[in-house]
Design a protein around this motif. Structure first.
Motif, short mmCIF file in Angstrom:
data_model
loop_
_atom_site.label_atom_id
_atom_site.label_comp_id
_atom_site.label_asym_id
_atom_site.label_seq_id
_atom_site.Cartn_x
_atom_site.Cartn_y
_atom_site.Cartn_z
N TYR A 7 -3.30 -0.61 -11.94
CA TYR A 7 -3.61 -1.35 -10.71
C TYR A 7 -4.86 -2.21 -10.88
O TYR A 7 -4.89 -3.38 -10.51
N SER A 10 -4.56 -5.24 -13.19
CA SER A 10 -3.43 -6.09 -12.87
C SER A 10 -3.90 -7.49 -12.48
O SER A 10 -4.98 -7.68 -11.94
N PHE A 12 -2.58 -9.16 -10.17
CA PHE A 12 -2.58 -9.17 -8.71
C PHE A 12 -3.90 -8.65 -8.14
O PHE A 12 -4.34 -9.09 -7.08
N PHE A 13 -4.54 -7.72 -8.87
CA PHE A 13 -5.83 -7.21 -8.42
C PHE A 13 -6.90 -8.30 -8.52
O PHE A 13 -7.75 -8.44 -7.64
N GLU A 15 -6.28 -11.49 -8.30
CA GLU A 15 -5.99 -12.39 -7.19
C GLU A 15 -6.54 -11.83 -5.88
O GLU A 15 -7.04 -12.58 -5.03
N THR A 16 -6.46 -10.52 -5.72
CA THR A 16 -6.98 -9.87 -4.51
C THR A 16 -8.48 -10.07 -4.39
O THR A 16 -9.00 -10.39 -3.33
N ASN A 19 -9.13 -13.65 -3.42
CA ASN A 19 -8.82 -13.86 -2.00
C ASN A 19 -9.91 -13.28 -1.10
O ASN A 19 -10.26 -13.85 -0.07
N ALA A 260 -9.94 -6.69 1.35
CA ALA A 260 -8.97 -7.15 0.36
C ALA A 260 -8.53 -6.02 -0.57
O ALA A 260 -7.34 -5.85 -0.83
N ILE A 261 -9.49 -5.23 -1.03
CA ILE A 261 -9.16 -4.14 -1.95
C ILE A 261 -8.34 -3.06 -1.25
O ILE A 261 -7.36 -2.55 -1.79
N TYR A 264 -4.92 -4.22 -0.92
CA TYR A 264 -4.19 -4.22 -2.20
C TYR A 264 -3.60 -2.85 -2.51
O TYR A 264 -2.44 -2.74 -2.92
N PHE A 265 -4.39 -1.80 -2.30
CA PHE A 265 -3.91 -0.47 -2.63
C PHE A 265 -3.02 0.13 -1.54
O PHE A 265 -2.24 1.04 -1.82
N ASP A 267 -2.28 -1.41 2.66
CA ASP A 267 -1.90 -2.63 3.36
C ASP A 267 -3.14 -3.15 4.09
O ASP A 267 -4.21 -2.54 4.04
#
Length: 295
Positions: A7, A10, A12-13, A15-16, A19, A260-261, A264-265, A267
């Motif tokens: 995770y 990643s 995506f992390f 990107e999180t 963001n 944001a974090i 990610y993990f 919602d």
């Protein structure tokens, strides 16, 4: 550990985190306006997010209903909310200056519900979209970034820098900083406090209007949109130390990254819960705020 590593490392992390940084820029702009008002006038505008809501409606009607280009519509929204800030000060805030904090909170809280009710009465409860899609762009091979969020971050960062230069380089900015540090002495020296209060209210309202334009690029507007970020901005200001603009700026990014974090993990709602929990723990450890000035 492998699950956690998968995770954390990643794409995506990453990107999180980006963001969260971009969202933090807009929250920093909002906290700057609220902290400026509290630092100078010594009254917390609980209804500050509702000024943002009115700004979002203004840019929506100017751009979507009346067909103005986006930038002129945004300028009108900033001007309208700046004027609303002055009107709010003259009609409500001016009458609770020096009163007990509970009276100030009740007065601005009453304005909050009044503005929500007025918006509901005139605009209904429909979710209205600005209809502006800027798409996304590729930051690296696997990472994409929302253009709307990036533009909002750049504009918010520019506004924060402009406010810093105004407060540190101009005569009016120096007067605002001076009265926020020692209100009684400045009044005894002949400074027109009411004039400075009016200017501060206009600047704080203008910042709320600018934030409304940036938020309109990412969120729909409705009468209760202020609930989505109003409490967050207030807690950011408290965490950073009420009246401490630098502290509020830093706390905004801490809050945004926590949201944001957590999103990610789990919602987005759990991200907000995580930020609230950190806020409560912080208040137990440092009730004056993480970045409050030491007396």
């Amino acid at each position: 550990m492998e699950f956690l590593s998968e995770y954390v490392f990643s794409v995506f992390f990453v990107e999180t985190l980006i963001n969260g940084l971009l969202y933090g820029g807009v929250l920093a702009l909002l906290s700057l306006g609220l902290n400026l008002i509290f630092g100078v006038i010594d009254v917390v505008w609980i209804c500050y997010a509702e000024l943002v809501m009115l700004g979002m409606y203004t840019i929506y009607f100017m751009h979507v209903v009346y067909g103005l280009p986006l930038i002129p519509a945004a300028l009108i929204a900033v001007l309208v909310v700046a004027v609303l800030g002055v009107v709010l000060h003259k009609v409500v805030i001016n009458h609770v200056l020096g009163k007990a904090p509970i009276n100030q909170l009740l007065a601005t809280g009453g304005v909050l519900f009044f503005l929500q009710s007025i918006a509901t009465l005139f605009f209904g409860v429909e979710f209205l979209s600005l209809g502006v899609s800027l798409g996304s762009f590729q930051l690296s091979e696997d990472i994409y970034m929302s253009t709307s969020q990036f533009v909002a971050f750049l504009v918010a960062a520019g506004a924060v820098v402009a406010m810093y230069l105004f407060l540190s380089r101009s005569y009016m900015g120096a007067a605002i900083r001076a009265i926020s540090q020692d209100r009684d002495i400045m009044i005894l020296m002949g400074v027109d406090a009411n004039r400075l209060y009016g200017i501060t209210s206009a600047i704080g309202g203008g910042l709320a209007g600018l934030a409304a334009c940036l938020l309109s690029l990412q969120f729909d507007v409705h009468p209760f949109v202020g609930i989505s970020f109003g409490p967050i901005v207030f807690m950011i200001c408290v965490m950073g130390g009420l009246g401490n603009m630098v502290g509020g700026f830093l706390a905004a990014f801490v809050f945004a990254e926590l949201i944001a974090i957590g999103g990610y993990f789990a919602d987005l709602e759990w991200g907000t819960v995580l930020a609230f929990c950190v806020f409560v723990i912080t208040m137990f450890i440092r009730p004056e705020g993480l970045f409050a000035r030491k007396s």
